[in-house]
Structure formats: C-alpha cells, structure tokens
Write a protein that holds these residues in place. Structure first.
Motif, PDB file in Angstrom:
ATOM      1  N   ASP A 125       0.839  -1.195   0.000  1.00 35.70           N
ATOM      2  CA  ASP A 125       0.000   0.000   0.000  1.00 35.70           C
ATOM      3  C   ASP A 125       0.872   1.242   0.000  1.00 35.70           C
ATOM      4  O   ASP A 125       1.710   1.415   0.898  1.00 35.70           O
ATOM      5  N   VAL A 126       0.700   2.096  -0.999  1.00 33.49           N
ATOM      6  CA  VAL A 126       1.345   3.407  -1.037  1.00 33.49           C
ATOM      7  C   VAL A 126       0.255   4.403  -1.438  1.00 33.49           C
ATOM      8  O   VAL A 126       0.182   4.853  -2.583  1.00 33.49           O
ATOM      9  N   PRO A 127      -0.621   4.735  -0.496  1.00 30.86           N
ATOM     10  CA  PRO A 127      -1.808   5.532  -0.830  1.00 30.86           C
ATOM     11  C   PRO A 127      -1.494   6.892  -1.419  1.00 30.86           C
ATOM     12  O   PRO A 127      -2.264   7.410  -2.217  1.00 30.86           O
ATOM     13  N   GLN A 128      -0.346   7.475  -1.043  1.00 29.32           N
ATOM     14  CA  GLN A 128      -0.010   8.777  -1.598  1.00 29.32           C
ATOM     15  C   GLN A 128       0.291   8.703  -3.085  1.00 29.32           C
ATOM     16  O   GLN A 128       0.316   9.720  -3.775  1.00 29.32           O
ATOM     17  N   MET A 129       0.477   7.488  -3.608  1.00 29.45           N
ATOM     18  CA  MET A 129       0.684   7.292  -5.039  1.00 29.45           C
ATOM     19  C   MET A 129      -0.500   6.582  -5.687  1.00 29.45           C
ATOM     20  O   MET A 129      -0.434   6.177  -6.842  1.00 29.45           O
ATOM     21  N   GLY A 130      -1.571   6.392  -4.936  1.00 27.46           N
ATOM     22  CA  GLY A 130      -2.735   5.707  -5.482  1.00 27.46           C
ATOM     23  C   GLY A 130      -2.557   4.213  -5.616  1.00 27.46           C
ATOM     24  O   GLY A 130      -3.269   3.562  -6.388  1.00 27.46           O
ATOM     25  N   LEU A 131      -1.610   3.638  -4.871  1.00 23.90           N
ATOM     26  CA  LEU A 131      -1.312   2.209  -4.938  1.00 23.90           C
ATOM     27  C   LEU A 131      -1.877   1.524  -3.696  1.00 23.90           C
ATOM     28  O   LEU A 131      -1.619   1.957  -2.570  1.00 23.90           O
ATOM     29  N   TYR A 132      -2.625   0.438  -3.904  1.00 21.07           N
ATOM     30  CA  TYR A 132      -3.268  -0.227  -2.779  1.00 21.07           C
ATOM     31  C   TYR A 132      -3.459  -1.703  -3.076  1.00 21.07           C
ATOM     32  O   TYR A 132      -3.315  -2.150  -4.212  1.00 21.07           O
ATOM     33  N   SER A 133      -3.791  -2.462  -2.025  1.00 19.27           N
ATOM     34  CA  SER A 133      -3.963  -3.907  -2.155  1.00 19.27           C
ATOM     35  C   SER A 133      -5.357  -4.318  -1.703  1.00 19.27           C
ATOM     36  O   SER A 133      -5.852  -3.845  -0.680  1.00 19.27           O
TER      37      SER A 133
END
Length: 424
Positions: free
Chosen positions: A266-274
């Motif tokens: 998860d890297v929410p600041q980059m719009g990446l999530y699981s």
C-alpha cells in the motif's frame, strides 16, 4: 444436478449478467443499459432496473439452453469502486448517488486528514470516505439507515435488507481488508457509525434471496447472495488465476492494473493499494485515462479502421497524458493534474497513435511502480475490457511494456463475479 452461479456486473457504461457452471463454463450472458438519460448511470433506481432486466434475461435463457433455473445456487455482484448511496431501512435512496470519479470534496478531505493518524487510502478530495461525509451532510433529515456501495445496493435489494458489503468495495471507504474492521478514528468524524456495513471476504455467503425476489425471477428460495467485489477485481477473476504474478489490465472507460502478490503493498499517496483475494493480495491501482478519452476525442470514428493505419512497431514521438478532465488517481495521485493532449497532428491516425502509446506508457509506469514498492512485475499481461480487442494497441503495449500482452478469453467481469459464488 448442475450447480449454477450468477454474476452481475455494474460497469461504468452498462450492466451485464452471466451464468456459469461449476466447471466455469459460460452458459449465457445478458446486457442492459442504465437508461436513456445520460445521467441514468448515477441513479440507484436505474442500477436496480438494469440488473433486474439482466437477471430476468439470463434466467429465461437457462430454460431455453436446457438448464433448470432451480439449479442456480448463488448470485454475486460487482460494482464500480467508490460509488455509493445512502438509503433508508426500506432501501429507498435518501440522497443522490456519488460515483467513483466524483471529487473536489476538499472540506470533507480536511475533516478526514484531521482524524486519520497516518497517510491513509481514505484521504484526499476524491476519496470514497470523503463522498460518505458529503452524502451524510446532504441527508438533512437524518433519514439514512444504510451506507451502500453500488454492489451492496443490488445485493441488499436481492435479499431484502441492507447492512452488508465486502472488504474490496469497502477498502477505499476505510475498512481494514485484513480484518474487515472499521478504524477506531472514524468515531471522530461526523459519521453515524451505524450506517457502516459489515464487510465480508468476497464470496462469503450473506443471506438467501428474498421470497419476493425468488418468485419474481423464478429462482429457488435457497439461492444464496454472496459478498461481491469491485468491477476491476471481478474482471481480474474472470481473466486470470489468483496466483502470484498473475496480472490483468482492464482497458474500459478507465485503465486499471492488478497483479497478484504474496504480500500486501500500500502506497496511498501514489494511489497504490492492495485488495484481499483468497490467501494473497491483489495489488494495483486505477488511472482516469483509458477508453473514455478515446470516446471523447474521436466520437463515432471507427477506431479499428484508424488503428490499421498505425505501425505498432514504431514508437510515436508524441508525449501525452490523456484525460477527459483534470485529475488523476494512479500512477500519479494528483486531483489537479491537467490533460496533456497537444500538439495534435492533422492526421487522425498519428494522433490516435500518440494517444495509444501514451496510455501504454502510463500502464508501464503503473506496473513499474508496483514492482518498485515490493510487488511483482508480471511476465505476461492479460487484457480485459473493450480496448483489449484492438490488436494494434495490444502490439504497442507489448512493445512499450517489454512483455507479452494477450487478450483474455473470458473478459467479462460478470463471469468473475459469478466465480465468487464458488469460493466459499
């Protein structure tokens, strides 16, 4: 007796339903538009009408195909991620619906940021939780009993009561996908916690279809409604096995990339999530670029014929960021990002080449970002959605990504939703 499963897919442009056997063989598919009005796709009543039409059609098709509708044992629904509505106890909407691409909720985003202890997927002016707060503020008479994501709304109508969701649809609203629990800090928001649904693992049996609906659709009273998922995850399940390294790009109105990983990223600041899926994690994100841009820019032009004028082995020198309107989610998380669509060549084929190549670069950046943060870069990509059927675009993407790209043999998200009924 053949056990049959029904999947209902509420996509961005229409609703589809499909019926599969235990072996995964497709028996029939049906499609229905949300309505004749351009805004019908935003109307929960239209969601239900279209879903009902599809369900009636596929059940009728079963008898004609030599199957018994009584053999249907489960129904599961997928919907667009982050689309939601507030309803009363009888499931009548008490607010408008807010859709996955509705943003600009800066006031609500500030309220969330003041409560959330760490950078969180629910933060931002286009977050699903911000939409929840917006809808609650619009419910002036406090008539709401249920917060229902799009898929939840159809499931609730089928079983006759609300209160249920799944950890995939509820992820961006704030649920912990590992536990299914809502975070403690939410009680600091102006959010009646009783509105929040119980979030189940996708495929979990929720409740039987209501007697009224069993009679309406000609189904057994024992048909179980299962917890659903989002449309992009359903498309993944329809196209690929849920094993490490499996990757699917959905090229519909938007662009969504997903790859299976043994670890959560998860890297929410980059719009990446699981998202939770089986025993692993489906890592990815969704961009606002995609087929919607092509429709906006080219209208009724035959893109297949235009694509045939492109040599996919030659890189386009044009560098675009194709968007219909300002704002991007992934691989750049910037709600103010402006579309970049100039210079535009006089030749439409050259312009299309630049658009297709630029979307492929965004796709490559998305998968590279996942790998950079601990995920798996795929060895092959399976493509779903309307864009997957364009062979020129497929060759461009394979060249840009540096790996094989193949079209899914069963790309319909409704099939993926139906497969959820077979996981529990």
């Amino acid at each position: 007796m053949t056990r049959l499963s029904v999947g209902i897919d509420l996509g961005t442009s229409s609703v589809r339903a499909g019926v599969i056997t235990e072996a995964g063989d497709l028996i029939t598919m049906a499609r229905a538009d949300y309505g004749s009005d351009a805004q019908s796709w935003r109307d929960p009543v239209c969601w239900w009408t279209a879903a009902s039409t599809c369900l009636h059609t596929v059940i009728a098709d079963l008898s004609q195909a030599g199957f018994d509708p009584a053999d249907v044992h489960g129904i599961a629904i997928d919907g667009t991620s982050g689309s939601m509505v507030l309803t009363d106890e009888s499931l009548a909407p008490v607010t408008r619906a807010l859709m996955y691409n509705d943003g600009g909720l800066d006031v609500q985003a500030a309220q969330i940021a003041a409560c959330a202890p760490n950078p969180h997927i629910t933060r931002g002016s286009n977050s699903a939780l911000a939409r929840v707060l917006c809808l609650i503020a619009e419910d002036k008479d406090a008539k709401a009993t249920h917060l229902l994501h799009q898929a939840d709304f159809i499931a609730a109508r089928l079983i006759g009561h609300g209160g249920h969701s799944d950890v995939n649809n509820a992820l961006k609203t704030g649920v912990d996908p590992a536990t299914g629990q809502w975070p403690d800090w939410m009680d600091q928001l102006a959010l009646p916690l009783g509105l929040l649904p119980k979030a189940h693992v996708p495929g979990h049996p929720i409740a039987p279809i209501s007697s009224e609906n069993a009679k309406e659709f000609g189904l057994s009273h024992s048909v179980m409604v299962h917890a659903g998922t989002t449309d992009s995850i359903a498309a993944f399940l329809a196209s690929a096995p849920a094993v490490t390294g499996s990757a699917v790009t959905s090229l519909g109105t938007t662009l969504a990339v997903k790859v299976m990983s043994p670890v959560r990223v998860d890297v929410p600041q980059m719009g990446l999530y699981s998202h939770r899926l089986g025993d692993g994690w489906l890592v990815g994100g969704a961009s606002n670029t995609g087929g919607g841009v092509l429709k906006e820019l080219f209208g009724d032009i035959n893109l297949t014929a235009l694509s045939e004028q492109i040599d996919p082995n030659i890189a386009s020198p044009l560098d675009y960021y194709p968007l219909v309107r300002p704002g991007e989610r992934f691989p750049v998380n910037d709600p103010t990002l402006q579309p970049r669509l100039t210079p535009r060549p006089i030749d439409d084929a050259a312009f299309l080449h630049g658009i297709l190549e630029s979307i492929a670069r965004i796709e490559r950046k998305a998968y590279s970002l996942i790998a950079d943060h601990g995920g798996t870069f795929p060895a092959k990509i399976i493509s779903a959605g309307g864009g997957a059927s364009n062979p020129v675009w497929t060759k461009i993407r394979s060249r840009v990504l540096g790996i094989p790209v193949v079209e899914a043999t069963t790309p319909e998200a409704a099939i993926g939703a139906a497969k959820l009924c077979q996981t529990q």
